[in-house]
Each structure stands twice: as structure tokens, then as C-alpha cells.
Scaffold this motif. Structure first.
Motif, PDB file in Angstrom:
ATOM      1  N   MET A 136       0.830  -1.168   0.000  1.00  0.00           N
ATOM      2  CA  MET A 136       0.000   0.000   0.000  1.00  0.00           C
ATOM      3  C   MET A 136       0.889   1.250   0.000  1.00  0.00           C
ATOM      4  N   ILE A 137       0.548   2.219  -0.844  1.00  0.00           N
ATOM      5  CA  ILE A 137       1.295   3.468  -0.942  1.00  0.00           C
ATOM      6  C   ILE A 137       0.629   4.510  -0.051  1.00  0.00           C
ATOM      7  N   THR A 138       1.425   5.077   0.851  1.00  0.00           N
ATOM      8  CA  THR A 138       0.942   6.128   1.747  1.00  0.00           C
ATOM      9  C   THR A 138       1.960   7.263   1.749  1.00  0.00           C
ATOM     10  N   HIS A 139       1.561   8.381   2.337  1.00  0.00           N
ATOM     11  CA  HIS A 139       2.526   9.461   2.511  1.00  0.00           C
ATOM     12  C   HIS A 139       2.198  10.207   3.791  1.00  0.00           C
ATOM     13  N   ARG A 140       3.245  10.870   4.301  1.00  0.00           N
ATOM     14  CA  ARG A 140       3.106  11.623   5.544  1.00  0.00           C
ATOM     15  C   ARG A 140       4.062  12.799   5.519  1.00  0.00           C
ATOM     16  N   ARG A 141       3.770  13.765   6.369  1.00  0.00           N
ATOM     17  CA  ARG A 141       4.637  14.939   6.510  1.00  0.00           C
ATOM     18  C   ARG A 141       6.011  14.478   7.006  1.00  0.00           C
ATOM     19  N   VAL A 142       7.043  15.078   6.477  1.00  0.00           N
ATOM     20  CA  VAL A 142       8.407  14.750   6.866  1.00  0.00           C
ATOM     21  C   VAL A 142       8.659  15.178   8.311  1.00  0.00           C
ATOM     22  N   ASP A 143       9.360  14.349   9.037  1.00  0.00           N
ATOM     23  CA  ASP A 143       9.922  14.694  10.345  1.00  0.00           C
ATOM     24  C   ASP A 143      11.427  14.809  10.090  1.00  0.00           C
ATOM     25  N   VAL A 144      11.920  16.035  10.001  1.00  0.00           N
ATOM     26  CA  VAL A 144      13.285  16.283   9.542  1.00  0.00           C
ATOM     27  C   VAL A 144      14.312  15.488  10.349  1.00  0.00           C
ATOM     28  N   GLU A 145      14.185  15.471  11.652  1.00  0.00           N
ATOM     29  CA  GLU A 145      15.173  14.761  12.484  1.00  0.00           C
ATOM     30  C   GLU A 145      15.069  13.255  12.294  1.00  0.00           C
ATOM     31  N   ARG A 146      13.885  12.721  12.392  1.00  0.00           N
ATOM     32  CA  ARG A 146      13.691  11.271  12.302  1.00  0.00           C
ATOM     33  C   ARG A 146      13.999  10.735  10.902  1.00  0.00           C
ATOM     34  N   ASP A 147      13.705  11.525   9.886  1.00  0.00           N
ATOM     35  CA  ASP A 147      13.827  11.059   8.504  1.00  0.00           C
ATOM     36  C   ASP A 147      15.121  11.485   7.820  1.00  0.00           C
ATOM     37  N   ALA A 148      16.055  12.056   8.563  1.00  0.00           N
ATOM     38  CA  ALA A 148      17.259  12.641   7.954  1.00  0.00           C
ATOM     39  C   ALA A 148      17.978  11.669   7.021  1.00  0.00           C
ATOM     40  N   THR A 195       4.177  24.927   2.659  1.00  0.00           N
ATOM     41  CA  THR A 195       5.234  24.001   2.232  1.00  0.00           C
ATOM     42  C   THR A 195       4.730  22.566   2.174  1.00  0.00           C
ATOM     43  N   VAL A 196       5.134  21.886   1.128  1.00  0.00           N
ATOM     44  CA  VAL A 196       4.876  20.455   0.983  1.00  0.00           C
ATOM     45  C   VAL A 196       6.207  19.758   1.231  1.00  0.00           C
ATOM     46  N   ALA A 197       6.237  18.876   2.186  1.00  0.00           N
ATOM     47  CA  ALA A 197       7.425  18.057   2.465  1.00  0.00           C
ATOM     48  C   ALA A 197       6.902  16.702   2.911  1.00  0.00           C
ATOM     49  N   GLU A 198       6.740  15.826   1.958  1.00  0.00           N
ATOM     50  CA  GLU A 198       6.080  14.543   2.203  1.00  0.00           C
ATOM     51  C   GLU A 198       7.007  13.379   1.868  1.00  0.00           C
ATOM     52  N   LEU A 199       7.011  12.414   2.764  1.00  0.00           N
ATOM     53  CA  LEU A 199       7.728  11.163   2.546  1.00  0.00           C
ATOM     54  C   LEU A 199       6.697  10.124   2.123  1.00  0.00           C
ATOM     55  N   TRP A 200       6.950   9.509   1.002  1.00  0.00           N
ATOM     56  CA  TRP A 200       6.040   8.487   0.470  1.00  0.00           C
ATOM     57  C   TRP A 200       6.602   7.122   0.817  1.00  0.00           C
ATOM     58  N   GLU A 201       5.720   6.214   1.181  1.00  0.00           N
ATOM     59  CA  GLU A 201       6.129   4.878   1.619  1.00  0.00           C
ATOM     60  C   GLU A 201       5.297   3.814   0.907  1.00  0.00           C
ATOM     61  N   VAL A 202       5.921   2.671   0.698  1.00  0.00           N
ATOM     62  CA  VAL A 202       5.241   1.491   0.173  1.00  0.00           C
ATOM     63  C   VAL A 202       5.348   0.425   1.245  1.00  0.00           C
TER      64      VAL A 202
END
Length: 170
Positions: A1-13, A67-74
């Protein structure tokens, strides 16, 4: 399943670094991709001040609610990143949104994620009042150029480069 969420700059660095270097490497001048592998490019980039600057720019841009800053996940695995920033052009009543990053991890390409990210960027830009959405890529990045044309973008400028000598290999 493809989802997306707002980036967490520290966690997602680390994930952002990886995706950002993919976008930069494959959109670079031909001399970059012909002179070094992606792995060497990424490893070198991580030793420069650029990663800190990149994350700082993402973090700073998040102060603007548009601002759009989204991390997409599968299935929970990082698959892509899209980052859009807004500029209000004073005196012209014009706002443009710029896609600063659009990257899909190699193992998730050809699944429609890039198209979904672009649709999300377009919708977000429209809803946030942008008059135009800009994106650029390297001339030789045919998959990206093809995606943008399919989505209705048109070329607005052409850049040229004259390489006097190749830098030392990374």
C-alpha cells in the motif's frame, strides 16, 4: 500500500539524504554521471557541508504552512520524497511554487509514485494559492522530463553549461 506523511526532519534525515542524492545525481550534468558512480557521489556528498544545509533548508521551509514536504512509503518502506516551497513575488500579486525535490528510490520506480507525488504537489500548490508550479531537472533525465510533459508542464527556459575541464574524480 502506498501512503505518505509529513516529513519529520530529524527522524527522517538519513532517508532524506538518500532520496535527495538520487534526485541530484540523476539530474546532474552528464559529466557527473559519466565520471563517478552514484554510490561514490553519495558518499562524497555526505562528507560536505551540503547535507546540513539541505536539512536546514527543509526545516526552515516548514515554517511556511504552504510548504509540501512529504515522505512516500510502500508498505512502510521509504519510497519517495517531494518538497515544494512557495515564493510570493512582491509587487506582482504572483505566487509560484517550486518543486525542490522529487525523488523516487530506484526499487520503487515505475510504480506510479512519481505521478502521485506530482499530482499531490500540483493540488497542494493550487489549494495554497500558487499561480504557477515550477520544476526542473537535468536535460538527460528523460524519465523525469517525460513525467513532467505528461502532467502538462512545458519548458520555460534552457540552461547551458561549458565545462572547461573535468574536476578530479570523487
Amino acid at each position: 500500500m502506498i501512503t505518505h506523511r509529513r516529513v519529520d526532519v530529524e527522524r527522517d534525515a538519513e532517508t532524506l539524504y538518500e532520496l535527495h542524492t538520487h534526485a541530484n545525481y540523476f539530474s546532474s550534468s552528464p559529466w557527473v554521471t559519466s565520471s563517478t558512480s552514484f554510490e561514490r557521489y553519495r558518499d562524497h556528498w555526505l562528507t560536505t557541508p551540503q547535507p546540513k544545509e539541505f536539512l536546514g533548508n527543509v526545516k526552515k521551509s516548514l515554517k511556511d504552512p504552504r510548504t509540501v514536504a512529504e515522505l512516500w512509503e510502500v508498505d512502510g518502506e521509504p519510497a519517495g520524497f517531494v518538497h515544494v516551497r512557495f515564493t510570493d513575488v512582491e509587487g506582482y500579486g504572483f505566487t509560484h511554487a517550486d518543486v525542490y525535490d522529487l525523488a523516487v528510490a530506484p526499487e520503487f520506480r515505475r510504480m506510479g509514485i512519481g505521478s502521485q507525488m506530482m499530482a499531490f504537489a500540483e493540488e497542494s500548490a493550487r489549494e495554497s494559492g500558487a499561480h504557477a508550479l515550477y520544476i526542473d531537472t537535468g536535460w538527460e533525465n528523460e524519465p523525469a522530463r517525460s513525467l513532467y510533459v505528461k502532467r502538462g508542464f512545458r519548458a520555460r527556459e534552457i540552461g547551458y553549461e561549458m565545462l572547461f575541464r573535468r574536476p578530479d574524480p570523487l
